[in-house]
Structure formats: structure tokens, C-alpha cells
Write an enzyme that holds these catalytic residues in place. Structure first.
Site, PDB file in Angstrom:
ATOM      1  CD  GLN A  74       4.045  24.956  25.165  1.00 50.58           C
ATOM      2  OE1 GLN A  74       3.910  26.045  25.683  1.00 50.58           O
ATOM      3  NE2 GLN A  74       4.691  23.967  25.752  1.00 50.58           N
ATOM      4  CG  PHE A  75       2.000  20.643  19.241  1.00 46.15           C
ATOM      5  CD1 PHE A  75       1.826  19.289  19.505  1.00 46.15           C
ATOM      6  CD2 PHE A  75       3.277  21.105  18.976  1.00 46.15           C
ATOM      7  CE1 PHE A  75       2.907  18.425  19.508  1.00 46.15           C
ATOM      8  CE2 PHE A  75       4.364  20.259  18.973  1.00 46.15           C
ATOM      9  CZ  PHE A  75       4.182  18.911  19.238  1.00 46.15           C
ATOM     10  CB  THR A  76       3.399  20.345  24.078  1.00 43.84           C
ATOM     11  OG1 THR A  76       3.715  21.632  24.596  1.00 43.84           O
ATOM     12  CG2 THR A  76       4.378  19.971  22.976  1.00 43.84           C
TER      13      THR A  76
END
Length: 141
Positions: A74-76
Site C-alpha cells: 500500500q503505497f498510500t
């Protein structure tokens, strides 16, 4: 490297209507974010922490109970919403850097003896889980 770790009683991830990863019963759902200076060593350190952190019932760890983990990229997690109305993603590592490091976390967990299910890197995913507690912690290495 940053991880949001949730104690769960079952979790699954679906991509394009297909379940690509799932765990049953008590375990951990782990959302993993990677930043620019992360390394294979940090991935191994995170894996050791996830395997041994005592946040399951009766202060047990996944290693104590042989509990499964669902690991999802999850890059966020490296989004920054302090200014303006839209987050920036400057602190998130690009996919070609992040994907092998998330894979390394999974490989290191499996080398420790963990049962690990995964999401699909870069895909639009639907994650379902039953958060047990609720109990959620942030782990950074």
C-alpha cells in the site's frame, strides 16, 4: 518501511472478482508501504518484527501460535496530506523499487516459518477483514 498491522479474525483480498489471498482465524493483516531509502535489510527486519510482535490474544505472537499473515502492498502509507486538499506521494518509492521489497518481506516471513497470503502488487484490491479488538498498530523500521 512502514506497516499498518491489524489483529484479525480472518481477512481476504479480491482483485477483479477473484480472491487472490485469504487467511482464516486469528492472524495479522499487514499493509506495507515502502519509501526511497528502504533496503532488503529493512524488509528482513520488518518480517522479524511481524513474526514476533506479541499482539495476538494472551500476548502471543504469530510465531507462538503459527498464526497466518495477509500482507498487502500500500503505497498510500507514505502519502502526505499536511498541505492543501490533495495528498502527495513523493515519499512513496516507485513500483520498481517497492515491489521487490514487499516481496522480500513475504519471502523473509516464509523463511521464518510463517504462513503468508498476499495481495497483488499495483492492483486495485478489495480488502475485507474482521478487526479483532479492534487492535491496530503502526510499525516502522
Amino acid at each position: 518501511m512502514r506497516a499498518v498491522v491489524q489483529r484479525v479474525d480472518g481477512a481476504s483480498v479480491v482483485v477483479d472478482g477473484e480472491t487472490v489471498g485469504a487467511i482464516d482465524g486469528e492472524g495479522l493483516c499487514v499493509l506495507v508501504g515502502v519509501t526511497h531509502d528502504d533496503t532488503k535489510e529493512k524488509a528482513a527486519q520488518l518480517a522479524r518484527k511481524l513474526w514476533s510482535v506479541r499482539i495476538l490474544h494472551d500476548e502471543k505472537s504469530c510465531s507462538d501460535l503459527d498464526a497466518p499473515l495477509l500482507v498487502i502492498s500500500q503505497f498510500t502509507l507514505y502519502g502526505d496530506a499536511r498541505k492543501g486538499r490533495r495528498p502527495t506521494w513523493n515519499a512513496a518509492a516507485p513500483g520498481d523499487v517497492a515491489e521487490p521489497l514487499v516481496d522480500e518481506v513475504v519471502a523473509q516471513l516464509r523463511a521464518l516459518g510463517a504462513t503468508v497470503a498476499t495481495g497483488r502488487f499495483g492492483a486495485q484490491m478489495r480488502v475485507s477483514l474482521t478487526n479483532d479488538g479492534p487492535f491496530t498498530v503502526l510499525v516502522e523500521v
